[in-house]
Design an enzyme around this catalytic site. Structure first.
Site, PDB file in Angstrom:
ATOM      1  N   CYS A  56      27.531  54.316  27.508  1.00  0.00           N
ATOM      2  CA  CYS A  56      28.536  53.336  27.925  1.00  0.00           C
ATOM      3  C   CYS A  56      28.407  52.049  27.111  1.00  0.00           C
ATOM      4  CB  CYS A  56      28.399  53.052  29.427  1.00  0.00           C
ATOM      5  SG  CYS A  56      29.643  51.911  30.046  1.00  0.00           S
ATOM      6  N   CYS A  60      29.119  48.844  29.030  1.00  0.00           N
ATOM      7  CA  CYS A  60      28.039  48.473  29.953  1.00  0.00           C
ATOM      8  C   CYS A  60      26.838  47.904  29.215  1.00  0.00           C
ATOM      9  CB  CYS A  60      27.541  49.690  30.735  1.00  0.00           C
ATOM     10  SG  CYS A  60      28.836  50.711  31.419  1.00  0.00           S
ATOM     11  N   ASP A  61      26.449  48.533  28.117  1.00  0.00           N
ATOM     12  CA  ASP A  61      25.150  48.235  27.503  1.00  0.00           C
ATOM     13  C   ASP A  61      25.231  47.565  26.131  1.00  0.00           C
ATOM     14  OD1 ASP A  61      23.918  49.297  29.721  1.00  0.00           O
ATOM     15  OD2 ASP A  61      23.821  51.309  28.898  1.00  0.00           O
TER      16      ASP A  61
END
Ligand code: FAD
Length: 318
Positions: A141, A144-145
């Protein structure tokens, strides 16, 4: 041996942000929800250490702790959280009909409404070195990261629209992005390919696959192989993003609910309604676009409100 049949107002399938948020709202609306956790209690966020983008946590929070807190909040209002896997469903096509659900191939439940929040599972390459370093620099992701790799060199694997989108997203944050494409062309739309090709710090390597992710505790590099020549080469990176697709967890609903070609449940308009009356879908299982905890939670709220209104309409019709 099957146990006696239990009748409930609201069954929630799945214990990620969508399922628990649906449970908080359904419990507060007095629907006395029963929630089955499935094989991954707490959902996908239990596989990550840092969640920095969920509103309300100014210092960030680790995924497992956040999910325990969501569970506690759902239970505080009376949600019954049970360990178990829904293994079969028989939805009623009738408005006001009763939906039959089997848990762990044994227990039978009859539910007036069902909220499906079974999520979608990110696909990985399946290499042992990739699996070892999940959470240590390997992520599925970018949104997300990606932030954790600001100013660093990373690589991304994939060739579709999502991979192209995530590659350009990473290129905004990272000093260099290497994109590995297995074939000699990209599947992404022409517009997305154009964006990729016009991003200066993004290099695309065609006919290239991951041979091994290098590093012991964290990602330190990547050994790649050219699948035409067999030639191997290495690059130094700190993050590897896998963007080869997701599989929505919808096998048990096939043939009963309308889905797109990948298996995402189709919901009607701006609601969480499926094609079956009284059956609602929330979270990643119906969202191939955003797939974030906060959007999953948002649609979980919507599903509980939709379920509550559906039941209220039935009562007025009685
Ligand atoms: C490594 C990683 C890091 C991430 N980091 C972030 C982040 O920082 N911020 C962010 O916003 N998002 C992040 N995401 C995305 C986020 O985790 C998802 O968008 C979110 O969890 C989706 O929530 P959901 O409730 O729809 O489904 P999920 O979290 O996928 O939960 C699905 C639930 O359904 C259950 N289930 C499945 N089948 C059945 C069945 N048959 N019977 C009963 N239960 C079943 C599972 O056990 C699970 O509890 C990350 C994802 C990953 C993989």
């Amino acid at each position: 041996m099957s146990e006696s049949i239990e009748r409930i107002k609201c069954l929630i399938i799945g214990s990620g942000p969508a399922g628990y948020t649906a449970a908080i709202y359904a419990a507060r609306a007095d629907l006395k929800p029963v929630l089955y956790t499935g094989m991954e209690p707490g959902g996908q966020l239990t596989t990550t250490t840092e969640v920095d983008n969920f509103p309300g946590y100014p210092e960030g929070i680790d995924g497992p702790t956040m999910m325990v807190q969501l569970q506690q909040q759902a239970e505080r209002f009376g949600t019954e959280v049970r360990i178990g896997m829904v293994t079969a469903v028989e939805f009623s096509e009738k408005v006001g009909g009763i939906h039959k659900v089997t848990v762990d191939n044994a227990k039978q439940i009859e539910a007036e409404t069902v909220i499906i929040s079974t999520g979608a599972t990110a696909k990985y390459l399946g290499l042992p070195s990739e699996q070892k370093l999940r959470g240590g620099g390997v992520s599925a992701c970018a949104v997300c990261d990606g932030f954790f790799y600001k100013g660093q060199e990373v690589a991304i694997v994939g060739a579709g629209d999502t991979a192209a989108e995530e590659a350009t997203y990473l290129a905004n944050l990272c000093s260099k992005v290497t994109m590995l494409v297995r074939k000699d062309y990209m599947r992404a739309s022409k517009a997305m390919q154009h964006r990729v090709n016009n991003t200066k710090n993004l290099e695309v390597l065609y006919n290239t696959e991951v041979d091994e992710v290098l590093g012991d505790q964290v990602v330190e590099g990547l050994r790649m192989v050219n699948n035409q020549t067999g030639e191997k080469s290495e690059i130094k990176i700190t993050g590897l993003f896998i963007a080869i697709g997701h599989k929505p967890n919808t096998d048990i609903f096939k043939g009963q609910l309308e889905m797109d070609e990948t298996g995402y449940i189709i919901t009607k308009g701006k609601s969480t309604k499926t094609n079956m009356p009284g059956v609602f879908a929330s979270g990643d299982v119906q969202d191939n676009e955003y797939r974030q905890a906060v959007t999953a939670a948002g649609t979980g709220c919507m599903a509980a409100l939709d379920a509550e209104r559906y039941l209220a309409t039935l009562e007025t019709e009685d």
